[in-house]
Design an enzyme around this catalytic site. Sequence first.
Site, PDB file in Angstrom:
ATOM      1  N   ARG A   1      30.059 -23.013 -29.191  1.00 34.09           N
ATOM      2  CA  ARG A   1      30.047 -24.466 -29.022  1.00 34.09           C
ATOM      3  C   ARG A   1      28.876 -25.098 -29.767  1.00 34.09           C
ATOM      4  O   ARG A   1      27.777 -24.556 -29.792  1.00 34.09           O
ATOM      5  CB  ARG A   1      30.062 -24.759 -27.517  1.00 34.09           C
ATOM      6  CG  ARG A   1      28.934 -25.514 -26.897  1.00 34.09           C
ATOM      7  CD  ARG A   1      29.013 -25.375 -25.384  1.00 34.09           C
ATOM      8  NE  ARG A   1      27.801 -24.698 -24.934  1.00 34.09           N
ATOM      9  CZ  ARG A   1      26.909 -25.259 -24.111  1.00 34.09           C
ATOM     10  NH1 ARG A   1      27.135 -26.431 -23.594  1.00 34.09           N
ATOM     11  NH2 ARG A   1      25.819 -24.620 -23.794  1.00 34.09           N
TER      12      ARG A   1
ATOM     13  N   CYS B   1     -11.268 -25.217 -24.981  1.00 36.91           N
ATOM     14  CA  CYS B   1     -10.416 -24.409 -24.092  1.00 36.91           C
ATOM     15  C   CYS B   1     -11.196 -23.932 -22.878  1.00 36.91           C
ATOM     16  O   CYS B   1     -12.237 -23.293 -23.007  1.00 36.91           O
ATOM     17  CB  CYS B   1      -9.866 -23.222 -24.872  1.00 36.91           C
ATOM     18  SG  CYS B   1      -9.099 -21.977 -23.807  1.00 36.91           S
TER      19      CYS B   1
ATOM     20  N   ASN C   1      -8.132 -19.288  -9.246  1.00 37.79           N
ATOM     21  CA  ASN C   1      -7.502 -20.479  -9.806  1.00 37.79           C
ATOM     22  C   ASN C   1      -8.163 -21.748  -9.246  1.00 37.79           C
ATOM     23  O   ASN C   1      -8.286 -21.897  -8.031  1.00 37.79           O
ATOM     24  CB  ASN C   1      -6.010 -20.453  -9.456  1.00 37.79           C
ATOM     25  CG  ASN C   1      -5.191 -21.411 -10.298  1.00 37.79           C
ATOM     26  OD1 ASN C   1      -5.593 -22.526 -10.554  1.00 37.79           O
ATOM     27  ND2 ASN C   1      -4.027 -20.944 -10.724  1.00 37.79           N
TER      28      ASN C   1
ATOM     29  N   HIS D   1      -8.608 -16.654 -28.546  1.00 36.68           N
ATOM     30  CA  HIS D   1      -7.772 -17.799 -28.192  1.00 36.68           C
ATOM     31  C   HIS D   1      -6.426 -17.799 -28.931  1.00 36.68           C
ATOM     32  O   HIS D   1      -5.426 -18.324 -28.427  1.00 36.68           O
ATOM     33  CB  HIS D   1      -8.549 -19.081 -28.529  1.00 36.68           C
ATOM     34  CG  HIS D   1      -7.858 -20.355 -28.160  1.00 36.68           C
ATOM     35  ND1 HIS D   1      -7.826 -20.827 -26.872  1.00 36.68           N
ATOM     36  CD2 HIS D   1      -7.162 -21.256 -28.911  1.00 36.68           C
ATOM     37  CE1 HIS D   1      -7.159 -21.976 -26.844  1.00 36.68           C
ATOM     38  NE2 HIS D   1      -6.738 -22.253 -28.070  1.00 36.68           N
TER      39      HIS D   1
ATOM     40  N   ASN E   1       3.253 -17.136 -17.505  1.00 34.51           N
ATOM     41  CA  ASN E   1       4.078 -18.176 -18.100  1.00 34.51           C
ATOM     42  C   ASN E   1       3.605 -18.344 -19.533  1.00 34.51           C
ATOM     43  O   ASN E   1       2.458 -18.744 -19.761  1.00 34.51           O
ATOM     44  CB  ASN E   1       3.915 -19.511 -17.366  1.00 34.51           C
ATOM     45  CG  ASN E   1       4.495 -19.477 -15.972  1.00 34.51           C
ATOM     46  OD1 ASN E   1       5.508 -18.832 -15.735  1.00 34.51           O
ATOM     47  ND2 ASN E   1       3.860 -20.167 -15.041  1.00 34.51           N
TER      48      ASN E   1
ATOM     49  N   GLY F   1       5.991 -24.328 -18.943  1.00 33.65           N
ATOM     50  CA  GLY F   1       5.031 -24.994 -18.065  1.00 33.65           C
ATOM     51  C   GLY F   1       3.612 -24.512 -18.226  1.00 33.65           C
ATOM     52  O   GLY F   1       2.757 -24.785 -17.385  1.00 33.65           O
TER      53      GLY F   1
ATOM     54  N   SER G   1       0.060 -24.666 -19.775  1.00 30.69           N
ATOM     55  CA  SER G   1      -0.652 -25.794 -20.365  1.00 30.69           C
ATOM     56  C   SER G   1      -1.759 -25.355 -21.313  1.00 30.69           C
ATOM     57  O   SER G   1      -2.468 -26.184 -21.861  1.00 30.69           O
ATOM     58  CB  SER G   1      -1.218 -26.680 -19.254  1.00 30.69           C
ATOM     59  OG  SER G   1      -1.799 -25.899 -18.239  1.00 30.69           O
TER      60      SER G   1
ATOM     61  N   HIS H   1      -3.108 -15.702 -21.212  1.00 34.06           N
ATOM     62  CA  HIS H   1      -3.526 -15.503 -19.819  1.00 34.06           C
ATOM     63  C   HIS H   1      -2.314 -15.414 -18.910  1.00 34.06           C
ATOM     64  O   HIS H   1      -1.228 -15.867 -19.252  1.00 34.06           O
ATOM     65  CB  HIS H   1      -4.435 -16.649 -19.352  1.00 34.06           C
ATOM     66  CG  HIS H   1      -3.712 -17.943 -19.147  1.00 34.06           C
ATOM     67  ND1 HIS H   1      -3.269 -18.746 -20.178  1.00 34.06           N
ATOM     68  CD2 HIS H   1      -3.331 -18.589 -18.009  1.00 34.06           C
ATOM     69  CE1 HIS H   1      -2.666 -19.819 -19.695  1.00 34.06           C
ATOM     70  NE2 HIS H   1      -2.682 -19.749 -18.381  1.00 34.06           N
TER      71      HIS H   1
ATOM     72  N   GLN I   1      -1.266 -14.993 -14.384  1.00 32.15           N
ATOM     73  CA  GLN I   1      -1.689 -15.429 -13.063  1.00 32.15           C
ATOM     74  C   GLN I   1      -1.333 -14.383 -12.013  1.00 32.15           C
ATOM     75  O   GLN I   1      -0.482 -13.526 -12.232  1.00 32.15           O
ATOM     76  CB  GLN I   1      -0.977 -16.722 -12.675  1.00 32.15           C
ATOM     77  CG  GLN I   1      -1.265 -17.907 -13.570  1.00 32.15           C
ATOM     78  CD  GLN I   1      -0.783 -19.213 -12.935  1.00 32.15           C
ATOM     79  OE1 GLN I   1      -1.058 -19.489 -11.766  1.00 32.15           O
ATOM     80  NE2 GLN I   1      -0.052 -20.001 -13.696  1.00 32.15           N
TER      81      GLN I   1
ATOM     82  N   PHE J   1      19.878 -24.255 -20.788  1.00 29.19           N
ATOM     83  CA  PHE J   1      19.543 -25.090 -19.634  1.00 29.19           C
ATOM     84  C   PHE J   1      20.186 -24.516 -18.384  1.00 29.19           C
ATOM     85  O   PHE J   1      21.397 -24.338 -18.338  1.00 29.19           O
ATOM     86  CB  PHE J   1      20.047 -26.518 -19.864  1.00 29.19           C
ATOM     87  CG  PHE J   1      19.205 -27.272 -20.855  1.00 29.19           C
ATOM     88  CD1 PHE J   1      18.151 -28.061 -20.424  1.00 29.19           C
ATOM     89  CD2 PHE J   1      19.446 -27.166 -22.213  1.00 29.19           C
ATOM     90  CE1 PHE J   1      17.359 -28.744 -21.328  1.00 29.19           C
ATOM     91  CE2 PHE J   1      18.652 -27.844 -23.131  1.00 29.19           C
ATOM     92  CZ  PHE J   1      17.609 -28.634 -22.694  1.00 29.19           C
TER      93      PHE J   1
HETATM   94  O1  LIG Z   1      -0.448 -22.776 -12.554  1.00 32.14           O
HETATM   95  P1  LIG Z   1      -0.080 -23.587 -13.757  1.00 32.14           P
HETATM   96  O2  LIG Z   1      -0.092 -22.788 -15.032  1.00 32.14           O
HETATM   97  O3  LIG Z   1      -0.864 -24.859 -13.873  1.00 32.14           O
HETATM   98  O4  LIG Z   1       1.428 -24.047 -13.503  1.00 32.14           O
HETATM   99  C1  LIG Z   1       2.593 -23.428 -13.965  1.00 32.14           C
HETATM  100  O5  LIG Z   1       2.891 -22.226 -13.261  1.00 32.14           O
HETATM  101  C2  LIG Z   1       3.123 -22.364 -11.855  1.00 32.14           C
HETATM  102  C3  LIG Z   1       3.535 -21.025 -11.291  1.00 32.14           C
HETATM  103  O6  LIG Z   1       4.747 -20.555 -11.828  1.00 32.14           O
HETATM  104  C4  LIG Z   1       4.166 -23.448 -11.551  1.00 32.14           C
HETATM  105  O7  LIG Z   1       4.169 -23.709 -10.170  1.00 32.14           O
HETATM  106  C5  LIG Z   1       3.892 -24.744 -12.300  1.00 32.14           C
HETATM  107  O8  LIG Z   1       4.988 -25.627 -12.113  1.00 32.14           O
HETATM  108  C6  LIG Z   1       3.694 -24.448 -13.786  1.00 32.14           C
HETATM  109  O9  LIG Z   1       3.413 -25.624 -14.494  1.00 32.14           O
HETATM  110  O1  LIG Z   2      28.637 -28.293 -20.515  1.00 29.83           O
HETATM  111  P1  LIG Z   2      27.465 -28.861 -21.276  1.00 29.83           P
HETATM  112  O2  LIG Z   2      27.139 -30.259 -20.855  1.00 29.83           O
HETATM  113  O3  LIG Z   2      27.623 -28.715 -22.766  1.00 29.83           O
HETATM  114  O4  LIG Z   2      26.233 -27.928 -20.878  1.00 29.83           O
HETATM  115  C1  LIG Z   2      25.288 -28.175 -19.880  1.00 29.83           C
HETATM  116  O5  LIG Z   2      25.804 -27.944 -18.565  1.00 29.83           O
HETATM  117  C2  LIG Z   2      26.273 -26.621 -18.298  1.00 29.83           C
HETATM  118  C3  LIG Z   2      26.672 -26.543 -16.831  1.00 29.83           C
HETATM  119  O6  LIG Z   2      25.589 -26.776 -15.948  1.00 29.83           O
HETATM  120  C4  LIG Z   2      25.210 -25.571 -18.631  1.00 29.83           C
HETATM  121  O7  LIG Z   2      25.789 -24.294 -18.575  1.00 29.83           O
HETATM  122  C5  LIG Z   2      24.604 -25.769 -20.018  1.00 29.83           C
HETATM  123  O8  LIG Z   2      23.514 -24.885 -20.191  1.00 29.83           O
HETATM  124  C6  LIG Z   2      24.134 -27.221 -20.151  1.00 29.83           C
HETATM  125  O9  LIG Z   2      23.600 -27.445 -21.438  1.00 29.83           O
END
Ligand SMILES: O=P(O)(O)O[C@H]1O[C@H](CO)[C@@H](O)[C@H](O)[C@H]1O
Ligand SMILES: O=P(O)(O)O[C@H]1O[C@H](CO)[C@@H](O)[C@H](O)[C@H]1O
Lengths: 345, 345
Positions: free
Chosen positions: A29, A50, A75, A112, A152, A158, A160, A165, A167, A311
């Site tokens: 698609r 940093c 943290n 870094h 992450n 997410g 930053s 690094h 966690q 997504f």
């Molecule tokens: O702790 P950080 O790096 O600021 O935050 C990131 O990791 C966390 C743990 O998965 C999440 O809850 C946050 O939403 C994400 O932004």
């Molecule tokens: O069907 P769409 O709008 O192309 O696609 C969207 O919704 C679907 C259903 O939640 C997901 O699987 C896709 O990842 C998302 O991009």
Amino acid sequence: MNAFFEHPHRRYNPLAGEWVLVSPHRAKRPWQGQVEDAVVPDMLAHDPECYLCAGNTRINGEKNPDYESTFVFDNDFAALTEDAPNERFEDGLLLAEGESGICRVICFSPRHDLTLARMAVADIAKVVDTWVAQYEELGVHPDINHVQIFENRGAMMGCSNPHPHGQIWASRSLPNEAAKETENQRAYYEKHGRPLLMAYLEQELALGERILFENDGFVVLVPYWAVWPFETMVLPKRHIRSMEEMTEAERNDLAEALSKITIRYDNLFKTSFPYSMGFHQRPTDGHDHDEWVMHAHFLPPLLRSATVKKFMVGFELLGSPQRDLTAEQAAQRLLELSEKHYLND
Amino acid sequence: MNAFFEHPHRRYNPLAGEWVLVSPHRAKRPWQGQVEDAVVPDMLAHDPECYLCAGNTRINGEKNPDYESTFVFDNDFAALTEDAPNERFEDGLLLAEGESGICRVICFSPRHDLTLARMAVADIAKVVDTWVAQYEELGVHPDINHVQIFENRGAMMGCSNPHPHGQIWASRSLPNEAAKETENQRAYYEKHGRPLLMAYLEQELALGERILFENDGFVVLVPYWAVWPFETMVLPKRHIRSMEEMTEAERNDLAEALSKITIRYDNLFKTSFPYSMGFHQRPTDGHDHDEWVMHAHFLPPLLRSATVKKFMVGFELLGSPQRDLTAEQAAQRLLELSEKHYLND
Ligand SMILES: O=P(O)(O)O[C@H]1O[C@H](CO)[C@@H](O)[C@H](O)[C@H]1O
Ligand SMILES: O=P(O)(O)O[C@H]1O[C@H](CO)[C@@H](O)[C@H](O)[C@H]1O
């Protein structure tokens, strides 16, 4: 491949006890939706701005030491604190429990501009040593029954700060995923007298269809029930319940396995590949947990290119996760790539 | 608020059988991470480039009719197809099943520039009528045991076209979330002789702390166990198992409830608020399912502004979902907003 797997089907994840919907034909698609920013690699070995770089001052006024391999600190914006009341609140269908814990940050390197994918295996081994030490130190704490080590990687996940690094969130209760994996591994162990993941690995090694890398201690594979497009798992070859049971050689093997998979990831779309990764291992609740086999999950969002991700939205959030290519296709794509990092070629 | 709830705690979701970690103190942390594109509302009532607008031609060459309220067609890139083999594949720990189904797209309005938040209640009622008709039509199909109606709103939620539309994925099997909700509602019903969600709604109405809107037929509230920062649920006031059991008046009440909550959402950050939303209702497997109460979930990602979302990443994916403000705080924030859409003021 069996023609069955060319049609929509669902696969069962015996570790989490959940299904994933696979739509192999859907990869065709066209995509007209959101495109992410391309990752521009940071080129500074030391960034004065940093808060994770050696010698710099953090937001709370503390100064980082001039560390040379890894550096661990509590943290500054912890989601868990040690003082949360150990109480239960219950009123009809409303149920809550105080949750205490400790959140830490682990810098992987003073450099870094590096990532696991571009660090030397010997330096990743120092990160492994740090994880083991943290798991042990936090695990003996009477109020800590679970130690979640994770990373992450990338703004898309997410994160930053590009400084390499990870966690640790260590908590009194077992998080949902750990609880599910414990339950499913225990049920299998009771029924079959051997760990689920040892049986699974044996089967995968015999089939060879989804294996990406193997050394004496560890295997990297795309799990049969992968959810994210290029999801992988790192599994030990013998029954290791948690990190501290690794031998010195196995720690190096794990470091090598992490290096190999992150290099392939970066090579896939010639970008610093975003992901969340983390280790699941036995709870630190004082029980033996012979059913447990430690392992790592890599959960990367990219699907088609360095800027187009999968997504997990409507159907995925309200129904079941869905993927557009099979685990075998993903393994094939990853296997075709060079073992050398594209920036070091 | 009880001091207990100012500390980290976890809350139990009896519908899904899962916990969420709440860290009320963490909302103060500064954000230096990824910022999303602001939503620029589309100003064209009819876009000649849009494949959902009336009279335009879709990618497969089909021409959309000159529809005046809603328009339904089979998804040109369906994740589920009707011809998938109804077979099972099992080999040791590898387990898969063929999954057949039907995917449809529902245009909510010929107006390219509107969203539910800016549509008249009478026009949303026509969308409700369409959902009901689809649920009934697909539900009688012998190979369809579950009908998932949902909307991905906004590019941040993977939606590739701003034209107001939703989707239906109807399948042979029960998706994970539907299976969990069925199991938990059934267990409660067997034990207490009444539906879980009727008991829950009664409790919420008595407490009044998380209620956002109420008319004769429906209530909008922030669930006690909300995961996403401004997550809400829409619940019927009487025991309605699935959509077709609504009276004419209740369909209008539902349309009004959807209008009210989407207006508040848009007003929160003065943007076209992204979300995934969808309905859960009884499976169409021919059983009565008296345990079931139909409801809608709104799952919106924004946390701090029109461009800063909550990332469900490392700890959330590997452990448990985590949130930075309590459900009560979220309800308070939403309640303070105007009931009139900021663009229509
Ligand atoms: O702790 P950080 O790096 O600021 O935050 C990131 O990791 C966390 C743990 O998965 C999440 O809850 C946050 O939403 C994400 O932004
Ligand atoms: O069907 P769409 O709008 O192309 O696609 C969207 O919704 C679907 C259903 O939640 C997901 O699987 C896709 O990842 C998302 O991009």
